[in-house]
Design an enzyme around this catalytic site. Structure first.
Site, PDB file in Angstrom:
ATOM      1  N   LYS A 226      27.415  27.078  18.899  1.00  0.00           N
ATOM      2  CA  LYS A 226      26.730  28.384  18.923  1.00  0.00           C
ATOM      3  C   LYS A 226      26.213  28.651  20.329  1.00  0.00           C
ATOM      4  O   LYS A 226      25.392  27.896  20.853  1.00  0.00           O
ATOM      5  CB  LYS A 226      25.572  28.394  17.917  1.00  0.00           C
ATOM      6  CG  LYS A 226      24.672  29.637  17.996  1.00  0.00           C
ATOM      7  CD  LYS A 226      23.580  29.647  16.919  1.00  0.00           C
ATOM      8  CE  LYS A 226      22.557  30.761  17.152  1.00  0.00           C
ATOM      9  NZ  LYS A 226      21.478  30.789  16.129  1.00  0.00           N
ATOM     10  N   ASP A 231      18.180  34.851  21.805  1.00  0.00           N
ATOM     11  CA  ASP A 231      18.114  35.427  20.462  1.00  0.00           C
ATOM     12  C   ASP A 231      16.799  36.177  20.297  1.00  0.00           C
ATOM     13  O   ASP A 231      15.773  35.597  19.969  1.00  0.00           O
ATOM     14  CB  ASP A 231      18.243  34.301  19.412  1.00  0.00           C
ATOM     15  CG  ASP A 231      18.267  34.856  17.996  1.00  0.00           C
ATOM     16  OD1 ASP A 231      18.350  36.092  17.833  1.00  0.00           O
ATOM     17  OD2 ASP A 231      18.216  34.029  17.045  1.00  0.00           O
ATOM     18  N   LYS A 238      12.480  39.303  16.389  1.00  0.00           N
ATOM     19  CA  LYS A 238      11.618  38.140  16.126  1.00  0.00           C
ATOM     20  C   LYS A 238      10.189  38.420  16.599  1.00  0.00           C
ATOM     21  O   LYS A 238      10.012  39.082  17.616  1.00  0.00           O
ATOM     22  CB  LYS A 238      12.121  36.933  16.936  1.00  0.00           C
ATOM     23  CG  LYS A 238      13.326  36.247  16.387  1.00  0.00           C
ATOM     24  CD  LYS A 238      13.634  35.009  17.227  1.00  0.00           C
ATOM     25  CE  LYS A 238      14.905  34.325  16.764  1.00  0.00           C
ATOM     26  NZ  LYS A 238      14.832  33.780  15.418  1.00  0.00           N
ATOM     27  N   ASP A 249      18.853  29.051  22.275  1.00  0.00           N
ATOM     28  CA  ASP A 249      19.733  29.341  21.146  1.00  0.00           C
ATOM     29  C   ASP A 249      21.217  29.174  21.498  1.00  0.00           C
ATOM     30  O   ASP A 249      22.084  29.359  20.659  1.00  0.00           O
ATOM     31  CB  ASP A 249      19.442  30.745  20.602  1.00  0.00           C
ATOM     32  CG  ASP A 249      19.634  30.817  19.097  1.00  0.00           C
ATOM     33  OD1 ASP A 249      19.612  29.762  18.438  1.00  0.00           O
ATOM     34  OD2 ASP A 249      19.836  31.938  18.589  1.00  0.00           O
ATOM     35  N   ASP A 308      18.912  38.906  12.658  1.00  0.00           N
ATOM     36  CA  ASP A 308      18.483  37.634  13.253  1.00  0.00           C
ATOM     37  C   ASP A 308      19.315  36.457  12.735  1.00  0.00           C
ATOM     38  O   ASP A 308      19.258  35.373  13.306  1.00  0.00           O
ATOM     39  CB  ASP A 308      16.992  37.418  12.948  1.00  0.00           C
ATOM     40  CG  ASP A 308      16.352  36.384  13.851  1.00  0.00           C
ATOM     41  OD1 ASP A 308      17.011  35.950  14.818  1.00  0.00           O
ATOM     42  OD2 ASP A 308      15.201  36.007  13.584  1.00  0.00           O
ATOM     43  N   ARG A 312      25.435  32.451  12.503  1.00  0.00           N
ATOM     44  CA  ARG A 312      26.519  32.244  11.529  1.00  0.00           C
ATOM     45  C   ARG A 312      27.606  33.312  11.686  1.00  0.00           C
ATOM     46  O   ARG A 312      28.765  33.080  11.391  1.00  0.00           O
ATOM     47  CB  ARG A 312      25.944  32.223  10.117  1.00  0.00           C
ATOM     48  CG  ARG A 312      25.246  33.492   9.731  1.00  0.00           C
ATOM     49  CD  ARG A 312      24.346  33.340   8.527  1.00  0.00           C
ATOM     50  NE  ARG A 312      23.055  32.741   8.855  1.00  0.00           N
ATOM     51  CZ  ARG A 312      22.121  32.471   7.968  1.00  0.00           C
ATOM     52  NH1 ARG A 312      22.326  32.725   6.692  1.00  0.00           N
ATOM     53  NH2 ARG A 312      20.974  31.940   8.335  1.00  0.00           N
TER      54      ARG A 312
HETATM   55  N1  BES Z   1      18.177  30.885  16.302  1.00  0.00           N
HETATM   56  C1  BES Z   1      17.571  31.078  15.051  1.00  0.00           C
HETATM   57  C2  BES Z   1      17.210  29.797  14.326  1.00  0.00           C
HETATM   58  C3  BES Z   1      16.185  28.892  14.922  1.00  0.00           C
HETATM   59  C4  BES Z   1      14.868  29.286  15.025  1.00  0.00           C
HETATM   60  C5  BES Z   1      16.542  27.615  15.273  1.00  0.00           C
HETATM   61  C6  BES Z   1      13.944  28.412  15.542  1.00  0.00           C
HETATM   62  C7  BES Z   1      15.615  26.731  15.767  1.00  0.00           C
HETATM   63  C8  BES Z   1      14.306  27.138  15.909  1.00  0.00           C
HETATM   64  C9  BES Z   1      18.511  31.866  14.121  1.00  0.00           C
HETATM   65  O1  BES Z   1      19.372  32.745  14.723  1.00  0.00           O
HETATM   66  C10 BES Z   1      17.624  32.619  13.204  1.00  0.00           C
HETATM   67  O2  BES Z   1      16.916  33.460  13.673  1.00  0.00           O
HETATM   68  N2  BES Z   1      17.685  32.303  11.924  1.00  0.00           N
HETATM   69  C11 BES Z   1      16.860  32.904  10.959  1.00  0.00           C
HETATM   70  C12 BES Z   1      17.715  33.235   9.774  1.00  0.00           C
HETATM   71  C13 BES Z   1      17.075  34.174   8.792  1.00  0.00           C
HETATM   72  C14 BES Z   1      16.954  35.555   9.367  1.00  0.00           C
HETATM   73  C15 BES Z   1      17.916  34.190   7.544  1.00  0.00           C
HETATM   74  C16 BES Z   1      15.778  31.904  10.557  1.00  0.00           C
HETATM   75  O3  BES Z   1      16.042  30.708  10.508  1.00  0.00           O
HETATM   76  O4  BES Z   1      14.649  32.342  10.336  1.00  0.00           O
HETATM   77 ZN    ZN Z   2      19.914  32.321  16.688  1.00  0.00          ZN
HETATM   78 ZN    ZN Z   3      18.527  34.683  15.048  1.00  0.00          ZN
END
Ligand code: BES
Ligand code: ZN
Ligand code: ZN
Length: 459
Positions: A226, A231, A238, A249, A308, A312
């Site tokens: 990734k 992000d 966020k 990220d 966010d 994936r």
């Molecule tokens: N990059 C983030 C995940 C992340 C956050 C990894 C903090 C490590 C530390 C990812 O893109 C994300 O924002 N995921 C969301 C998914 C949700 C919107 C379903 C998450 O994990 O809150």
């Molecule tokens: Zn992310």
């Molecule tokens: Zn994200």
């Protein structure tokens, strides 16, 4: 790193031993040494410097001793290089501990100082060991770790898709590989609609980086990382605290580049491919919106529930492409979910695998070299959690539970059946400093995976 660790047989003796052997070692020392250690209240734990007691060497350091709980742990001696006075030391330790000590010696020297105006670094101690192979191995592992850390630590303003592309190009030139890149609107022409949708709102054009290396006769292994260079969360932005460290990220792409560097430096007999969907998840008038539907490379339609959950999305197209030439193993690394950190904390990477054998092999390799990893379940009933009213699926579950599993299940749909697949959800960042592991970018699981690959392909 050569200045810090070399093959040789001169230097101030540095005795590294476990607590359990300290008492016996002490009884064999000269009376003056025993008295000195008592004088400084050395409790048989940590570092002690012992001066010379002979008249002509008075005031000089005669030996250093470092006593640890478990000398086979790869970070047990992680602080040693910064604790010792400068000078040349000669390692005296049990042969079975020496490789771990050499690795710790070098990773302990890591410092990210590229953005400090006063770049003058304290000169560090150097260590001589009795075998060149110990030096070579430690340098390869420490360099791969440093590459991951540097890429993650570099601010997003200097680590955009173009910079990840340049890094892949540099590795290919160094080790004799090739890189192809599909950039910007070319992603649409070449049918990578989801990578384009996530990255199109940024002035830094999205791209798919495709590095290949090795002999086509060898078994094909494909790594996918990734590469979300920043992000922001997209339109479902966020909150500040969650956004603060999102330069990391692209950590998954850093991990696969570090792992690729290891594989290439050891010339592992595999046909390697590294795919990195590199984007910035930004906000602009052309950003993808919640409720939009994207037709992915695979043909599955995805309704965006939350912008966010972008990792994936970009990985889906990349995993679909990774499957196309039928490698025998696909391994992806991603900073995919906060949920995985809730489950396992920041220091233990979770992974999923469609193969019990591969999962067991990686876990065993990880415990051997102090790179622990934890397998999580691809629990298929949770596939119901991302049903969409208008498309084949949504990009995330509406509920708050099992987020790491649902993210992995989402990815699984893009991997062709019959291909063994491993997915790592990593933090890529130290939020507390530990021996040999400073705050900031960190590699998790790449030594475990590399050692597994070595056992499998280069026994
Ligand atoms: N990059 C983030 C995940 C992340 C956050 C990894 C903090 C490590 C530390 C990812 O893109 C994300 O924002 N995921 C969301 C998914 C949700 C919107 C379903 C998450 O994990 O809150
Ligand atoms: Zn992310
Ligand atoms: Zn994200």
């Amino acid at each position: 790193m050569q200045q810090l660790l070399n093959a040789g047989n001169s230097g101030t003796p540095l005795h590294i031993m476990e607590k359990s052997s300290y008492s016996l070692w002490l009884t064999k020392q000269a009376q003056s040494v025993q008295a000195w250690l008592q004088q400084i209240d050395f409790t048989g734990e940590g570092l002690a410097l012992v001066p010379s007691f002979s008249a002509d060497q008075e005031g000089k350091l005669a030996q250093a001793i470092f006593v640890v709980e478990d000398a086979s742990h790869y970070f047990a001696c992680g602080d040693l290089i910064t604790k010792l006075p400068t000078g040349q030391y000669l390692l005296e330790a049990a042969p079975e501990h020496q490789q771990a000590i050499c690795f710790a010696w070098l990773v302990g020297a890591y410092k990210f100082s590229a953005y400090k105006s006063n770049q003058q670094q304290k000169s560090l101690a150097s260590l001589a060991v009795n075998k060149q192979a110990l030096v070579d191995n430690a340098i390869k592992y420490a360099e791969a770790t440093a590459l991951v850390r540097d890429l993650v630590n570099t601010p997003a303003s200097d680590m955009m898709p173009v910079n990840l592309g340049d890094t892949a190009q540099y590795l290919a030139e160094t080790f004799g590989g090739a890189v192809q890149q599909i950039i910007g609107d070319e992603l649409l022409v070449n049918n990578y609609p989801t990578i384009h949708a996530v990255g199109r709102a940024s002035i830094n054009q999205p791209r798919l980086i495709d590095l290949t290396w090795g002999n086509s006769e060898h078994p094909r292994v494909t790594l996918v990382g990734k590469g979300v260079c920043f992000d922001s969360g997209g339109l479902d932005l966020k909150p500040a605290a969650g956004m603060r460290n999102m330069k990391k990220d692209m950590g998954g792409s850093a991990h696969v580049l570090g792992l690729a560097q290891l594989i290439m430096s050891y010339q592992l007999p595999i046909n390697l491919r590294v795919l990195i969907p590199a984007v910035e998840n930004a906000v602009s008038n052309n950003a993808m919106r919640p409720g939009d539907v994207i037709t992915t490379r695979k043909g599955l339609t995805v309704e965006i529930d939350n912008t966010d959950a972008e990792g994936r999305l970009v990985l889906g197209d990349a995993l679909c492409e990774a499957s196309q030439d039928k490698p025998e193993l696909i391994i992806d690394f991603a900073t995919l979910t906060g949920a995985m950190r809730v489950a396992l904390g920041t220091e233990l990477p979770g992974f999923f695998s469609t193969s019990d054998e591969v999962a067991a092999g990686i876990t065993a390799a990880g415990s051997k070299i102090s790179d622990p990893v934890w397998r999580m379940p691809l629990y298929s009933p949770y596939n119901d959690l991302f049903k969409s009213a208008i498309a084949d699926m949504t990009n995330c579950s509406a509920g708050p539970f099992g987020g790491a599993i649902t993210a992995a299940l989402y990815l699984e749909k893009f991997v062709s059946e019959g291909i063994d697949w491993v997915h790592f959800d990593v933090m890529a960042f130290n939020v507390r400093a530990l021996a040999g592991r400073p705050l900031g970018g960190e590699a998790f699981g790449i030594r475990a995976v590399f050692d597994y690959l070595q056992v499998r392909y280069n026994p």
